[in-house]
Motif scaffolding. Structure first.
Motif, short mmCIF file in Angstrom:
data_model
loop_
_atom_site.label_atom_id
_atom_site.label_comp_id
_atom_site.label_asym_id
_atom_site.label_seq_id
_atom_site.Cartn_x
_atom_site.Cartn_y
_atom_site.Cartn_z
N ARG A 102 1.25 1.76 11.98
CA ARG A 102 0.92 1.68 10.55
C ARG A 102 -0.11 2.74 10.18
NH1 ARG A 102 0.91 -3.17 12.32
NH2 ARG A 102 2.46 -4.70 11.77
N ARG A 103 -1.06 2.98 11.06
CA ARG A 103 -2.08 4.00 10.78
C ARG A 103 -1.45 5.41 10.78
NH1 ARG A 103 -3.95 -0.48 10.43
NH2 ARG A 103 -2.71 -0.13 8.58
N ASP A 106 0.23 5.59 7.49
CA ASP A 106 -0.78 5.76 6.44
C ASP A 106 -1.28 7.20 6.39
OD1 ASP A 106 -0.55 3.03 5.93
OD2 ASP A 106 -2.39 2.50 7.01
N TRP A 109 1.30 9.39 4.81
CA TRP A 109 1.31 9.18 3.35
C TRP A 109 0.15 9.91 2.68
CZ3 TRP A 109 5.50 8.54 1.14
CH2 TRP A 109 6.48 7.66 1.57
#
Length: 118
Positions: A102-103, A106, A109
């Motif tokens: 997820r990091r 992130d 993004w």
């Protein structure tokens, strides 16, 4: 070369994200080598990266198993070819488990938002 230092942090680990245009596997490797000439990035725990090229996709996990594929899938979804994205992690002492993916997402993004903004 676009570098977003301190893009995010989680439980002591700090992330940066970098990228730029590349047109070949050799250019991608040279990009990462140039990035790692900066002492801070050379000392990072992981410099994971991916790029979509006309000859096919390239990725490198740099010890962060599966992270290169996460970046690659995001590049494919965005249709961004000929542009390498490198997610750098400095380990902070606490394992993140599945949250590490997820990091990575992130961080990508953060980079894409900055890229599209101008």
């Amino acid at each position: 070369m676009r570098i977003i230092d301190k893009a995010l942090s989680d439980r002591g680990s700090t992330y940066a994200v970098s990228g730029g245009p590349v047109d070949s596997a050799d250019a991608a490797k040279a990009f990462v080598k140039t990035l790692c000439r900066k002492k801070k990035f050379a000392k990072a725990t992981h410099n994971t990266w991916a790029v979509l090229l006309p000859d096919g996709p390239l990725k490198n996990d740099d010890g962060e198993s599966g992270a290169g594929m996460v970046i690659l899938r995001m590049l494919e979804r965005e249709g961004l070819t000929g542009h390498i994205i490198v997610v750098t992690r400095w380990f902070g002492g606490t394992k993140l488990g599945g949250d590490r993916f997820r990091r990575v997402q992130d961080a990508v993004w953060v980079y894409l938002d900055d890229l599209w903004a101008g």
